[in-house]
Design a protein around this motif. Structure first.
Motif, PDB file in Angstrom:
ATOM      1  N   LYS A   1     -11.440  51.899  22.134  1.00 49.97           N
ATOM      2  CA  LYS A   1     -11.307  50.388  21.942  1.00 49.97           C
ATOM      3  C   LYS A   1     -10.685  50.768  20.943  1.00 49.97           C
ATOM      4  CE  LYS A   1     -14.959  48.171  24.290  1.00 49.97           C
ATOM      5  NZ  LYS A   1     -15.524  46.783  24.773  1.00 49.97           N
ATOM      6  N   GLN A   2     -10.003  51.219  20.377  1.00 53.60           N
ATOM      7  CA  GLN A   2      -9.500  51.451  18.943  1.00 53.60           C
ATOM      8  C   GLN A   2      -8.291  50.828  19.052  1.00 53.60           C
ATOM      9  OE1 GLN A   2      -9.154  53.907  21.877  1.00 53.60           O
ATOM     10  NE2 GLN A   2      -6.682  54.544  22.403  1.00 53.60           N
ATOM     11  N   ASN A   3      -8.202  49.967  19.669  1.00 51.79           N
ATOM     12  CA  ASN A   3      -6.520  48.699  19.915  1.00 51.79           C
ATOM     13  C   ASN A   3      -7.478  47.387  19.994  1.00 51.79           C
ATOM     14  OD1 ASN A   3      -4.613  51.052  19.427  1.00 51.79           O
ATOM     15  ND2 ASN A   3      -4.164  50.904  21.485  1.00 51.79           N
ATOM     16  N   VAL A   4      -8.689  47.488  19.782  1.00 51.97           N
ATOM     17  CA  VAL A   4      -9.452  46.412  19.981  1.00 51.97           C
ATOM     18  C   VAL A   4     -10.394  45.955  18.780  1.00 51.97           C
ATOM     19  CG1 VAL A   4     -11.597  45.139  21.063  1.00 51.97           C
ATOM     20  CG2 VAL A   4     -10.452  46.578  22.027  1.00 51.97           C
ATOM     21  N   TRP A   5      -9.630  44.703  18.114  1.00 53.18           N
ATOM     22  CA  TRP A   5     -10.474  44.136  17.061  1.00 53.18           C
ATOM     23  C   TRP A   5     -11.543  43.534  16.914  1.00 53.18           C
ATOM     24  CZ3 TRP A   5      -7.217  43.263  12.366  1.00 53.18           C
ATOM     25  CH2 TRP A   5      -6.510  44.067  12.223  1.00 53.18           C
ATOM     26  N   ALA A   6     -11.798  44.025  15.794  1.00 53.38           N
ATOM     27  CA  ALA A   6     -13.355  44.330  15.239  1.00 53.38           C
ATOM     28  C   ALA A   6     -13.556  41.945  15.246  1.00 53.38           C
ATOM     29  CB  ALA A   6     -14.369  43.881  14.340  1.00 53.38           C
ATOM     30  N   GLY A   7     -14.888  41.305  15.682  1.00 49.88           N
ATOM     31  CA  GLY A   7     -14.645  39.859  15.203  1.00 49.88           C
ATOM     32  C   GLY A   7     -16.070  39.791  14.188  1.00 49.88           C
ATOM     33  N   ALA A   8     -16.220  38.799  14.102  1.00 48.74           N
ATOM     34  CA  ALA A   8     -17.223  38.175  12.804  1.00 48.74           C
ATOM     35  C   ALA A   8     -17.926  36.758  13.532  1.00 48.74           C
ATOM     36  CB  ALA A   8     -17.700  38.075  11.214  1.00 48.74           C
ATOM     37  N   TYR A   9     -19.339  37.037  14.281  1.00 53.13           N
ATOM     38  CA  TYR A   9     -19.671  35.994  14.790  1.00 53.13           C
ATOM     39  C   TYR A   9     -20.908  36.243  14.755  1.00 53.13           C
ATOM     40  CZ  TYR A   9     -20.095  38.520  19.035  1.00 53.13           C
ATOM     41  OH  TYR A   9     -20.328  39.929  19.611  1.00 53.13           O
ATOM     42  N   GLY A  10     -22.004  34.692  15.050  1.00 49.69           N
ATOM     43  CA  GLY A  10     -23.574  34.988  16.032  1.00 49.69           C
ATOM     44  C   GLY A  10     -24.372  35.087  13.829  1.00 49.69           C
ATOM     45  N   PRO A  11     -23.790  34.154  13.035  1.00 46.86           N
ATOM     46  CA  PRO A  11     -24.114  34.489  12.034  1.00 46.86           C
ATOM     47  C   PRO A  11     -26.235  33.457  12.168  1.00 46.86           C
ATOM     48  CG  PRO A  11     -22.720  32.714  11.410  1.00 46.86           C
ATOM     49  CD  PRO A  11     -22.550  33.372  13.450  1.00 46.86           C
ATOM     50  N   TYR A  12     -27.233  34.693  12.204  1.00 47.25           N
ATOM     51  CA  TYR A  12     -28.005  33.684  12.551  1.00 47.25           C
ATOM     52  C   TYR A  12     -29.219  33.799  11.307  1.00 47.25           C
ATOM     53  CZ  TYR A  12     -26.708  32.978  17.586  1.00 47.25           C
ATOM     54  OH  TYR A  12     -25.903  32.687  18.576  1.00 47.25           O
ATOM     55  N   LEU A  13     -29.572  32.814  10.400  1.00 46.33           N
ATOM     56  CA  LEU A  13     -30.320  32.584   9.548  1.00 46.33           C
ATOM     57  C   LEU A  13     -31.105  32.914   9.509  1.00 46.33           C
ATOM     58  CD1 LEU A  13     -29.361  29.074   8.175  1.00 46.33           C
ATOM     59  CD2 LEU A  13     -29.261  31.345   6.410  1.00 46.33           C
ATOM     60  N   ILE A  14     -32.119  34.114   8.282  1.00 47.21           N
ATOM     61  CA  ILE A  14     -33.612  34.708   8.455  1.00 47.21           C
ATOM     62  C   ILE A  14     -34.104  34.554   6.952  1.00 47.21           C
ATOM     63  CG2 ILE A  14     -34.543  36.656   8.648  1.00 47.21           C
ATOM     64  CD1 ILE A  14     -32.479  38.344   9.744  1.00 47.21           C
ATOM     65  N   PRO A  15     -35.026  32.798   7.344  1.00 50.97           N
ATOM     66  CA  PRO A  15     -35.256  32.249   6.392  1.00 50.97           C
ATOM     67  C   PRO A  15     -35.715  32.662   5.722  1.00 50.97           C
ATOM     68  CG  PRO A  15     -35.407  30.538   8.270  1.00 50.97           C
ATOM     69  CD  PRO A  15     -34.646  31.831   8.829  1.00 50.97           C
ATOM     70  N   ARG A  16     -37.382  33.428   6.063  1.00 57.19           N
ATOM     71  CA  ARG A  16     -38.569  34.666   5.577  1.00 57.19           C
ATOM     72  C   ARG A  16     -37.742  35.454   3.877  1.00 57.19           C
ATOM     73  NH1 ARG A  16     -41.959  39.072   8.342  1.00 57.19           N
ATOM     74  NH2 ARG A  16     -42.498  37.363   9.518  1.00 57.19           N
ATOM     75  N   PHE A  17     -36.197  35.762   4.397  1.00 55.66           N
ATOM     76  CA  PHE A  17     -35.754  36.536   2.984  1.00 55.66           C
ATOM     77  C   PHE A  17     -34.923  36.233   2.421  1.00 55.66           C
ATOM     78  CE2 PHE A  17     -35.393  39.968   6.851  1.00 55.66           C
ATOM     79  CZ  PHE A  17     -36.676  40.093   6.898  1.00 55.66           C
ATOM     80  N   ALA A  18     -34.469  34.507   2.700  1.00 56.06           N
ATOM     81  CA  ALA A  18     -34.318  34.167   1.462  1.00 56.06           C
ATOM     82  C   ALA A  18     -34.866  34.057  -0.263  1.00 56.06           C
ATOM     83  CB  ALA A  18     -33.681  32.769   1.542  1.00 56.06           C
ATOM     84  N   HIS A  19     -34.546  34.295  -0.851  1.00 56.39           N
ATOM     85  CA  HIS A  19     -34.827  34.211  -2.722  1.00 56.39           C
ATOM     86  C   HIS A  19     -33.497  33.977  -3.731  1.00 56.39           C
ATOM     87  CE1 HIS A  19     -33.206  38.437  -2.098  1.00 56.39           C
ATOM     88  NE2 HIS A  19     -33.947  38.335  -3.423  1.00 56.39           N
ATOM     89  N   GLY A  20     -34.198  33.763  -4.713  1.00 56.59           N
ATOM     90  CA  GLY A  20     -33.745  32.838  -6.094  1.00 56.59           C
ATOM     91  C   GLY A  20     -34.356  31.476  -6.671  1.00 56.59           C
ATOM     92  N   ASP A  21     -32.644  30.742  -6.842  1.00 52.41           N
ATOM     93  CA  ASP A  21     -33.598  29.777  -7.353  1.00 52.41           C
ATOM     94  C   ASP A  21     -32.117  28.610  -7.028  1.00 52.41           C
ATOM     95  OD1 ASP A  21     -31.302  30.523  -9.302  1.00 52.41           O
ATOM     96  OD2 ASP A  21     -33.524  30.641 -10.655  1.00 52.41           O
ATOM     97  N   ALA A  22     -31.611  27.591  -7.547  1.00 52.45           N
ATOM     98  CA  ALA A  22     -30.744  27.330  -6.887  1.00 52.45           C
ATOM     99  C   ALA A  22     -29.174  27.641  -7.426  1.00 52.45           C
ATOM    100  CB  ALA A  22     -30.877  25.807  -7.441  1.00 52.45           C
ATOM    101  N   ARG A  23     -29.640  27.492  -8.997  1.00 50.10           N
ATOM    102  CA  ARG A  23     -28.758  28.480  -9.930  1.00 50.10           C
ATOM    103  C   ARG A  23     -28.133  29.847  -8.606  1.00 50.10           C
ATOM    104  NH1 ARG A  23     -26.554  32.440 -13.548  1.00 50.10           N
ATOM    105  NH2 ARG A  23     -25.189  32.032 -14.395  1.00 50.10           N
ATOM    106  N   ARG A  24     -28.710  30.422  -7.940  1.00 52.87           N
ATOM    107  CA  ARG A  24     -28.152  31.907  -7.271  1.00 52.87           C
ATOM    108  C   ARG A  24     -29.851  32.161  -6.778  1.00 52.87           C
ATOM    109  NH1 ARG A  24     -25.887  36.355 -11.679  1.00 52.87           N
ATOM    110  NH2 ARG A  24     -25.693  37.070  -9.667  1.00 52.87           N
TER     111      ARG A  24
END
Length: 584
Positions: free
Chosen positions: A354-377
């Motif tokens: 598959k050397q001539n097959v482009w990658a593609g970014a898809y299926g972005p599934y959030l994992i709320p457990r790991f979110a951290h920081g605050d409203a600024r960052r």
């Protein structure tokens, strides 16, 4: 020295924030440019882009070679994952289920249920088709039961759509499943009234939303899309205690004249939350640090993974904000394959044939457990599929309040192989020569393939380095970027042992890696944006621990871009030029 002036795109966001502040409103979070990064490859045995074992080692532990998707939900304290077409023990059309007890993203390891032969046990829902492309898209835990939405009835290559989605239940923690009812369904191939083929689910207390939801008490919110990557997101709601009763579904049908939500019993009345007919796979979740419902999906315009946020489940939803752009955010050429049909080679990894097959970014599934920081960052984490290689990664992007505009000046310099900051195991395992108007270092020296050694240096410890650009030629020895850790020893006698210890992370985490194509004529272009990393603790290394044929590498002198700002937008113009290339 090349000094260039640019106007950063974050300046517009800064002006917008000022406007919101003047009006007394809280602006929606924005993406902090340059912060998206791959944390780890979750599936497969080896991360071939870094040449290190994955934490999950899915081939040896579950007979899984690769897969995609990876939506997740919490169940009995565990994080559960739903994967799509899974290559391995059962061919490529069956889907898989996994769980993890990891408290943090760096410790995330997947465990798959396996049979007596060590082969993963696929998700099996009696009575529905579960062939290629027919996949689970979202799940939720209510009481002791798991519920998932599964797409089925593939309509064929001409249409490239699932025709139906089914709600299924498991009462034994995902070991067996039964179909409950059709959530959404086409009519003679017409999907114009089917808005919940792909679905994301979340539970909430209706009392928190000022009477705006159609049912009291605990409810399940269902965000959905219809025609694959040709529809806009919609919203439905059902009481948690009646999730098995399809007649209790209510569909958000827009706002009345007073601005209050209207709800309908008819799916055909479901109103688009935003006019953006590109949605296929999607996720939505409450992200506590920014106190917003947050939705991610892949988009062809604007290009990349986009985010929308809202303070209420029905909106109003913010404009689409790109949180991962495959060229700008170090995807292509680093963990996403660039087709070799492009004259400029960008990487030396791809799935077989598959050397001539482009990658593609898809299926972005959030994992709320790991979110951290605050409203600024705030750091949000999500799974992301890359198609080629056919694997799932864990990714992270930083969102929050618009940052101050960065200073506009950038400076180019060269990391010359002759300067004293390079530390090396010896002087005789490499040589330096001119080629194509550039100075190149090659580890093909007096002993040819048998030459072995390492040299490395810290990047500026003030954190001013923002990007590296160079070329590699030759064989399988490597150039690497490491984050954190200490000095790499230069007195090591066994290069293979040193190489293995580097890959194990004993001298920092390997975050980028490049090698040749077993070709001394064709260069591989390497571009490493450094903004997602701890830029005060980065080092670049060239190591040759090989003595077999093609056991060497050639590296051009490394061009470094420096800037004093934390969030540079140096690659914006180049990303715009490349934006039409690749796949989503």
């Amino acid at each position: 020295m090349d000094i260039r002036l640019f106007i950063p795109p974050t300046f517009a966001a800064w002006i917008l924030a000022c406007a919101f502040a003047a009006a007394g409103d809280s602006p929606p979070p924005v993406y902090h440019r340059g912060t998206a990064r791959k944390i780890a490859q979750l599936t497969g045995e080896v991360d071939r882009t870094l040449r290190v074992p994955t934490r999950s080692r899915t081939r040896s532990r579950a007979s899984i070679l690769g897969t995609d998707l990876g939506s997740s939900f919490e169940h009995k304290g565990r994080l559960c994952f739903l994967f799509g077409d899974t290559a391995g023990a059962h061919g490529g059309g069956r889907d898989s289920f996994a769980w993890s007890d990891a408290a943090g993203p760096e410790a995330l390891r997947l465990d798959f249920p396996v049979d007596s032969e060590g082969k993963f046990i696929p998700i099996s829902i009696p009575g529905i088709s579960q062939k290629a492309y027919e996949v689970p898209t979202g799940g939720i835990s209510i009481g002791d039961a798991m519920y998932i939405v599964f797409t089925t009835d593939w309509l064929g290559e001409d249409v490239k759509n699932m025709g139906r989605s089914v709600l299924a239940r498991s009462l034994d923690d995902g070991m067996t499943w039964e179909a409950l009812y059709d959530l959404s369904q086409h009519r003679d191939g017409d999907l114009s009234q089917a808005h919940f083929i792909n679905a994301a689910l979340a539970e909430t207390d209706s009392a928190a939303w000022d009477g705006g939801l159609p049912w009291p008490g605990q409810v399940v919110l269902i965000w959905g899309s219809g025609a694959y990557r040709k529809s806009s997101p919609r919203l439905a709601c059902i009481p948690s205690e009646r999730i098995e009763d399809r007649s209790a579904l209510r569909y958000f049908a827009g706002l009345d004249s007073a601005g209050a939500p209207r709800w309908s019993e008819r799916e055909s009345d479901a109103a688009a939350l935003a006019d953006h007919d590109v949605v296929g796979e999607l996720s939505a979740a409450w992200i506590e640090p920014v106190r917003r419902w947050t939705m991610l999906y892949n988009s062809k315009e604007p290009r990349g993974i986009v985010m929308r946020t809202a303070s209420k489940p029905w909106g109003p939803w913010s404009d689409a904000e790109v949180v991962f752009q495959p060229w700008l955010d170090n995807g292509y050429g680093n963990f996403m394959h660039v087709s070799w049909e492009l004259p400029e080679r960008r990487d030396a990894f791809h799935d077989p044939n598959k050397q001539n097959v482009w990658a593609g970014a898809y299926g972005p599934y959030l994992i709320p457990r790991f979110a951290h920081g605050d409203a600024r960052r705030c750091w949000i984490y999500y799974t992301l599929s890359s198609w080629n290689p056919y694997q799932v990664i864990l990714a992270r992007s930083e969102i929050g309040a618009p940052l101050d505009p960065p200073p506009p000046l950038l400076e180019e310099s060269t990391l010359s192989f002759g300067d004293a900051q390079w530390r090396k195991t010896s002087d005789d395992f490499y040589r330096i020569a001119e080629r194509d108007g550039q100075r190149w270092l090659t580890t093909f020296a007096e002993r040819k393939d048998a030459d072995q050694g390492a040299l490395w240096r810290w990047l500026p410890r003030d954190g001013s380095a923002v990007a590296l650009r160079f070329f590699v030629r030759g064989g399988q020895a490597e150039a690497m970027l490491l984050e954190g850790g200490g000095d790499i020893p230069t007195d090591a006698a066994d290069m293979r042992a040193l190489y293995d210890s580097i890959k194990r992370g004993e001298y920092g985490t390997v975050v980028r890696c490049a090698w040749g194509l077993n070709d001394t004529e064709t260069p591989v272009t390497v571009e490493w944006r450094l903004s997602p990393y701890d830029r005060a603790n980065l080092k670049v290394a060239i190591i040759d621990a090989l003595d077999s044929p093609w056991g060497f590498v050639g590296v051009s002198e490394i061009q470094m871009t420096r800037d004093s700002n934390v969030h540079p937008d140096r690659a914006e113009d180049r990303a715009a030029r490349m934006d039409g290339l690749g796949s989503n």
